[in-house]
Design an enzyme around this catalytic site. Structure first.
Site, mmCIF file in Angstrom:
data_model
loop_
_atom_site.group_PDB
_atom_site.id
_atom_site.type_symbol
_atom_site.label_atom_id
_atom_site.label_comp_id
_atom_site.label_asym_id
_atom_site.label_seq_id
_atom_site.Cartn_x
_atom_site.Cartn_y
_atom_site.Cartn_z
ATOM 1 N N HIS A 38 32.701 36.413 38.127
ATOM 2 C CA HIS A 38 33.328 36.121 39.423
ATOM 3 C C HIS A 38 32.691 34.879 40.047
ATOM 4 O O HIS A 38 33.403 33.978 40.532
ATOM 5 C CB HIS A 38 33.163 37.337 40.338
ATOM 6 C CG HIS A 38 33.615 37.122 41.750
ATOM 7 N ND1 HIS A 38 34.786 37.640 42.247
ATOM 8 C CD2 HIS A 38 33.041 36.450 42.791
ATOM 9 C CE1 HIS A 38 34.921 37.291 43.506
ATOM 10 N NE2 HIS A 38 33.866 36.577 43.868
ATOM 11 N N GLU A 39 31.360 34.814 40.030
ATOM 12 C CA GLU A 39 30.671 33.663 40.625
ATOM 13 C C GLU A 39 30.924 32.388 39.825
ATOM 14 O O GLU A 39 31.022 31.303 40.400
ATOM 15 C CB GLU A 39 29.173 33.943 40.743
ATOM 16 C CG GLU A 39 28.831 35.095 41.676
ATOM 17 C CD GLU A 39 29.439 34.947 43.057
ATOM 18 O OE1 GLU A 39 29.523 33.809 43.550
ATOM 19 O OE2 GLU A 39 29.862 35.960 43.625
ATOM 20 N N HIS A 84 33.926 30.509 40.937
ATOM 21 C CA HIS A 84 33.693 29.616 42.075
ATOM 22 C C HIS A 84 33.045 28.298 41.616
ATOM 23 O O HIS A 84 33.337 27.233 42.159
ATOM 24 C CB HIS A 84 32.801 30.298 43.110
ATOM 25 C CG HIS A 84 33.439 31.465 43.792
ATOM 26 N ND1 HIS A 84 34.713 31.427 44.318
ATOM 27 C CD2 HIS A 84 32.991 32.724 44.032
ATOM 28 C CE1 HIS A 84 35.015 32.588 44.864
ATOM 29 N NE2 HIS A 84 33.985 33.405 44.700
ATOM 30 N N GLU A 93 38.683 34.800 46.972
ATOM 31 C CA GLU A 93 37.952 35.932 46.405
ATOM 32 C C GLU A 93 38.837 36.730 45.448
ATOM 33 O O GLU A 93 38.392 37.172 44.385
ATOM 34 C CB GLU A 93 37.419 36.833 47.520
ATOM 35 C CG GLU A 93 36.306 36.206 48.344
ATOM 36 C CD GLU A 93 35.116 35.790 47.497
ATOM 37 O OE1 GLU A 93 34.680 36.590 46.644
ATOM 38 O OE2 GLU A 93 34.637 34.662 47.668
#
Length: 636
Positions: free
Chosen positions: A166-167, A170, A243
């Site tokens: 997930h990170e 980004h 998100e």
């Protein structure tokens, strides 16, 4: 939504943030002017005096906001590392006996190799028992990933992998750059509130002007709350949808929903949740956290509701099941390490069966490569495991040690011709000393002699986090030594150029990250000559026959500039001609970069095959232009 569409959306979010910030500033200025009118307007006898007073307050308010934002942006020029340190996080050492830290490093290294970006710096928020994480920085070269100790203790490896994936979304999609700018700009509209708090706290003295000072402080505090309101609205508006996109990217990458869903369930079911203890710091970074760092709801929530995120991964999940988990964990909190043992997952052995390293030549297509940019999938993750497993343990160890990382990278550039290698050694000895040169040549003749060509750039990616820990003067001398080695014989091979250019770009961006952060806006028609040079170099590098090279060039040109007639003219300086194209091409808007990658792939694969050196060149071009490609282009 692919990488380029996400980049375009991030650029649009950046523009929207500027507009909302301008509206917030206008609202604060108006509120200050109204307050001044109510407090002092009746004391002025002329319209000119009233206008002058409002002009002074307007300029003063704008100055406070502008200086506050400039100060905060300056404090964040160090990029991801500065954010992590300001959050109180501590760096994860290169060598540690802590099982949880080793597991974190293994997961991050595998995902970084699979994504085609340098391994980010790793940090742990030791005193935070909640489950949370964030990625910060201006670009992948200065990225930092921080996790809470609670995440390390409570999450099993699959769940930790989901959070880190997930990170990485980004990192890859430009969200970090927007997030860090948001931190800086929003600080300005919070300044009045901070000033009001400080005056009320330390300036309560009596005297003739005590009442006026108190009034000014109260006004600043009230107007500052307006700034806080707007700031939270901006963060929520920019963050919430991204998100959900990061969750979707993490699932695409890991090809399983249980890990990410499990992490979200533990946030919802454990008492600590994802809330950080330092509310002031959590307020600033709330928009870049994996889970809510503060207890916010409704319009101010920076994340979608937790149940909504879980249901997108597991549609049958409901609030009753979450309550059951919460009751169970209240009696027996989860232990990530114990869950790993129960699931049969070891710290370094939870990957699916590895895929073999590819042949020296393979085939790809433009849509296939475009789909891989910034969007690694399961095959890429399995390939990353194959790459890590294929590296001799002693080679990996060299990449994690400060005193061996420079010799290791230099060893990759030692020429096979003895005479050229001798000249290279003289250049290295003159800049870095004979001891470094001797170590590099020893590695080249021993440990690295049988290294598979496909492992060279991934090895450099593993070594980069340790390399950038060296002092700036040493890094400058190191880059000079690399340049001297590459040009020792007056010719530059594809691999020499690729490794040297990637090292230069990554080191420069890590030393001064804020300088290189931007979203491009140029169109292909504005950089025709740069495209012609780029495609000519690529076509000539992969084809010895001039006719075949011309066909490859035209194949690429047709995709990016179909109406232009730019003759094929391979530059005499060869691959070094690319030095003149980087600035213009990196300023392309995201969708134009997508067409550029398609054109490059069409030129490289025109003859139906892609060699290792060609794939390295393609990955280098994409890396320099901030379109990260996985370590291996072919997929099953």
């Amino acid at each position: 939504m692919n990488f380029f569409e996400h980049q375009a959306k991030a650029r649009g979010s950046s523009t929207r943030m500027v507009v909302l910030f301008a509206l917030a500033v206008a609202g604060i200025v108006l509120a200050v002017d109204v307050a001044v009118l109510l407090l002092l307007g009746t004391q002025l006898r002329s319209a000119g005096g009233l206008v002058g007073l409002l002009l002074v307050t307007t300029i003063g308010t704008l100055a406070v906001i502008g200086l506050g934002s400039m100060y905060r942006m300056a404090s964040l020029r160090g990029g991801g590392e500065s954010v992590a340190l300001q959050m109180g996080a501590t760096a994860v050492p290169e060598h540690t006996s802590d099982f949880q830290l080793k597991r974190l490093r293994n997961v991050v290294e595998e995902i970084a190799i699979a994504s085609g970006v340098p391994v980010p710096r790793l940090y742990v928020m030791e005193h935070e028992a909640a489950i949370n994480a964030f990625a910060a920085g201006y670009s992948p070269s200065d990225a930092a990933v921080a996790v809470t100790r609670g995440a390390l203790e409570r999450l099993n490896r699959d769940e930790l992998q989901g959070v880190i994936a997930h990170e990485f979304s980004h990192i890859l999609n430009g969200d970090m750059r927007l997030n860090i700018r948001l931190m800086g700009t929003l600080f300005g509209i919070m300044m009045l509130s901070i000033i009001g708090q400080r005056v009320l706290m330390y300036g309560r003295g009596g005297g003739r002007n005590g009442g006026a000072i108190l009034g000014v402080a109260l006004v600043a505090l009230v107007v500052g709350s307006i700034g806080a309101f707007f700031g939270r609205m901006i963060k929520a508006g920019v963050s919430r949808q991204r998100e959900l996109l990061a969750d979707a990217s993490a699932v695409q990458f890991t090809r399983q929903t249980t890990g990410l869903a499990g992490a979200l369930k533990k946030i919802g079911g454990l008492h600590e949740g994802s809330l950080l203890t330092d509310k002031g710091k959590a307020e600033e970074v709330s928009h870049m956290l994996f889970g809510e760092g503060l207890s916010m709801a409704g319009l101010f929530a920076t994340h979608p509701p937790l149940l909504e995120r879980i249901r997108l991964l597991e549609p049958s999940f409901n609030a009753q099941k979450l309550q059951q988990l919460s009751a169970r964990w209240l009696a027996s909190p989860p232990d990530g390490a114990q869950e790993d043992l129960a699931l049969g997952l070891a710290a370094t052995d939870s990957m699916p069966p590895p895929l073999p390293l590819p042949a020296r030549e393979f085939n790809v297509s433009p849509p296939m490569v475009v789909a891989q940019v910034g969007a690694p999938a399961e095959d890429d993750y399995r390939r990353a495991g194959s790459i890590v497993e294929s590296m001799p343990p002693e080679v990996r160890a060299l990449a994690t040690q400060r005193d061996t990382v420079m010799p290791l990278l230099l060893a990759l550039l030692v020429d096979g011709d003895a005479a050229i290698a001798s000249n290279q050694r003289i250049e290295v000895s003159a800049r870095l000393g004979e001891a470094v040169a001797a170590q590099a040549w020893s590695l080249r003749e021993g440990t690295l002699v049988s290294l598979h060509p496909m492992l060279r750039l991934p090895l450099a990616s593993l070594a980069f986090p340790v390399l950038r820990l060296r002092p700036r003067p040493e890094l400058e001398v190191f880059l000079a030594a690399v340049h001297a080695m590459v040009h020792a014989d007056g010719k530059v091979s594809l691999f020499e150029y690729c490794l040297a250019k990637l090292l230069e770009v990554q080191v420069r961006e890590s030393l001064d990250p804020a300088r290189y952060a931007r979203f491009g806006r140029r169109k292909p028609g504005n950089v025709r000559q740069e495209f012609a040079t780029l495609l000519a170099v690529v076509a000539r590098s992969g084809n010895d026959d001039p006719g075949a090279a011309q066909h490859a060039y035209l194949s690429g040109l047709q995709r990016v500039l179909p109406r232009d007639h730019l003759a094929y003219a391979p530059p005499p300086e060869g691959v070094l001609a690319l030095e003149g194209v980087w600035e213009g091409l990196d300023a392309l808007d995201p969708m134009a970069k997508q067409v550029m990658v398609e054109a490059l792939t069409a030129a490289i694969s025109h003859d139906g095959r892609v060699s290792v050196s060609e794939s390295e060149l393609l990955r280098t071009i994409c890396g320099v232009l901030h379109c990260p490609l996985p370590a291996m282009l072919e997929r099953q």
